[in-house]
Design an enzyme around this catalytic site. Sequence first.
Site, PDB file in Angstrom:
ATOM      1  N   MET A 294      -7.971   0.437  11.914  1.00 52.65           N
ATOM      2  CA  MET A 294      -7.730   1.362  10.804  1.00 52.65           C
ATOM      3  C   MET A 294      -7.340   0.665   9.509  1.00 52.65           C
ATOM      4  O   MET A 294      -7.422   1.253   8.436  1.00 52.65           O
ATOM      5  CB  MET A 294      -6.669   2.377  11.211  1.00 52.65           C
ATOM      6  CG  MET A 294      -7.142   3.344  12.283  1.00 52.65           C
ATOM      7  SD  MET A 294      -8.197   4.650  11.612  1.00 52.65           S
ATOM      8  CE  MET A 294      -6.944   5.788  10.996  1.00 52.65           C
TER       9      MET A 294
ATOM     10  N   HIS B 216      -9.632   2.375   6.025  1.00 48.88           N
ATOM     11  CA  HIS B 216      -9.051   3.719   6.120  1.00 48.88           C
ATOM     12  C   HIS B 216      -7.594   3.736   5.678  1.00 48.88           C
ATOM     13  O   HIS B 216      -7.179   4.584   4.882  1.00 48.88           O
ATOM     14  CB  HIS B 216      -9.178   4.249   7.546  1.00 48.88           C
ATOM     15  CG  HIS B 216      -8.738   5.669   7.717  1.00 48.88           C
ATOM     16  ND1 HIS B 216      -7.411   6.040   7.783  1.00 48.88           N
ATOM     17  CD2 HIS B 216      -9.449   6.824   7.825  1.00 48.88           C
ATOM     18  CE1 HIS B 216      -7.321   7.348   7.932  1.00 48.88           C
ATOM     19  NE2 HIS B 216      -8.546   7.857   7.955  1.00 48.88           N
ATOM     20  N   ASP B 217      -6.805   2.808   6.196  1.00 43.91           N
ATOM     21  CA  ASP B 217      -5.382   2.751   5.869  1.00 43.91           C
ATOM     22  C   ASP B 217      -5.070   1.655   4.849  1.00 43.91           C
ATOM     23  O   ASP B 217      -3.912   1.283   4.688  1.00 43.91           O
ATOM     24  CB  ASP B 217      -4.564   2.501   7.142  1.00 43.91           C
ATOM     25  CG  ASP B 217      -4.596   3.677   8.097  1.00 43.91           C
ATOM     26  OD1 ASP B 217      -5.115   4.742   7.710  1.00 43.91           O
ATOM     27  OD2 ASP B 217      -4.120   3.539   9.235  1.00 43.91           O
ATOM     28  N   SER B 218      -6.108   1.155   4.189  1.00 44.06           N
ATOM     29  CA  SER B 218      -5.893   0.063   3.234  1.00 44.06           C
ATOM     30  C   SER B 218      -6.749   0.299   1.991  1.00 44.06           C
ATOM     31  O   SER B 218      -6.484   1.220   1.226  1.00 44.06           O
ATOM     32  CB  SER B 218      -6.215  -1.286   3.896  1.00 44.06           C
ATOM     33  OG  SER B 218      -7.510  -1.279   4.470  1.00 44.06           O
TER      34      SER B 218
END
Length: 414
Positions: free
Chosen positions: A216, A221-223
Amino acid sequence: MSTLALGALAVTGVVAGWGTPSQPEPDVNSATVPASVYAAQATAATDAHDSSYVRGESFNRFITIWLENTDYDKAAGDPNLAWLAQNGITLENYFGVTHPSEPNYIASVGGDNFGADNDNFNQIDANVSSVMDLLEARGISWGSYEEDMPYTGFEGFSWINQETGKNDYVRKHNPPVLYDENTTPARLSYQKNFTQFCADLEAKQLPQWMFITPNMTDDGHDSSVTVAGTWARGFLEPLMKNEYFMKDTLILITFDENETQTDVNRVFSILLGGAVRGKEGTKDANYYNHYSEIATVEANWCLNTLGRWDVGANVFQHVAEKTGDIVRPNTAITGSDPTIFQNSSYAGPFNTGFANASYPAPNINIVSPKTGRTVLPAIKRTWGNKPSIYNNGVVIPDGQHPPAGYAVNNVTNS
């Protein structure tokens, strides 16, 4: 090369002979409590593919790598993704088929997103086929490699990094496991982690069809797209010097969806690998979407079809030139004033918003345009000749332009 945050896994046991028929076992390996996960690691069976392969018209190995949630221009401006593009063919009009993430992953192997408008723990019924059935019917090996998946065949919703607390692996990004038909012991043994990718590469036992998903953070997505681009180049650049990996291989790097949901769902995509040698740095402006992945694989190995939106999807031009497939325009989405955005799903069994509907039956009578590929006989036997929403046209429906008789999603461009 990426490895699991928990360290190398002690994965033991080998499933003898891929494609061994057995019954689906959804939810058997879905526990996410760390103690249960660690116990399962010790006995998780991992298949070792042999080195044989079935020759294709344009390529002998297909690899698709998905990154997350980025608008086309932003991804195209990333220096590492731009470097990769200079080594391949940029697909200028490749589109996701809906929002959010999971229904796009569902679509990439099954020819429909089945109305999903969420990232829930969705499970597609075992009588719904996927590209895995088409591959196995032709004797073509397949597998998925998921970064930070805790063990081969894990069916859980997610896996939290036990040191950082980050949500590393998520089920929604592993499309084969979303289909209950792919939860037999044999098929679960083909759904592996990155540690096994390294082992299979070293042993020259990679399958012919692969879906590769970063975690992720690494997928953006999370970065950010900067992180995703750095990961993609860092993963692929060494492999591009590996003759075994590159020979006759077609690699698709794409994104699941764009970020700005009031725009058309266009995503930056690149074709790489030995199969595109001689066309490095070129561009392809034809219309494609996630169903084109399936159609291109079907065309290359002359497979049957799923009888869904895969049948009419454009085959990548580079491949179509060898298979005889016709590539058609879809100006409703690629034109200067688009009327279709592909930003929402029409009703289906997983729609939690504006409407709900049962699984649509495949159209067992449609054939691929010009080339005449037919629906897999096993699908015909399972479903029979029922009324169907599917056709072999290149234009696909979305929530705002649903099939006849389906409710309309009135949310503007989303």
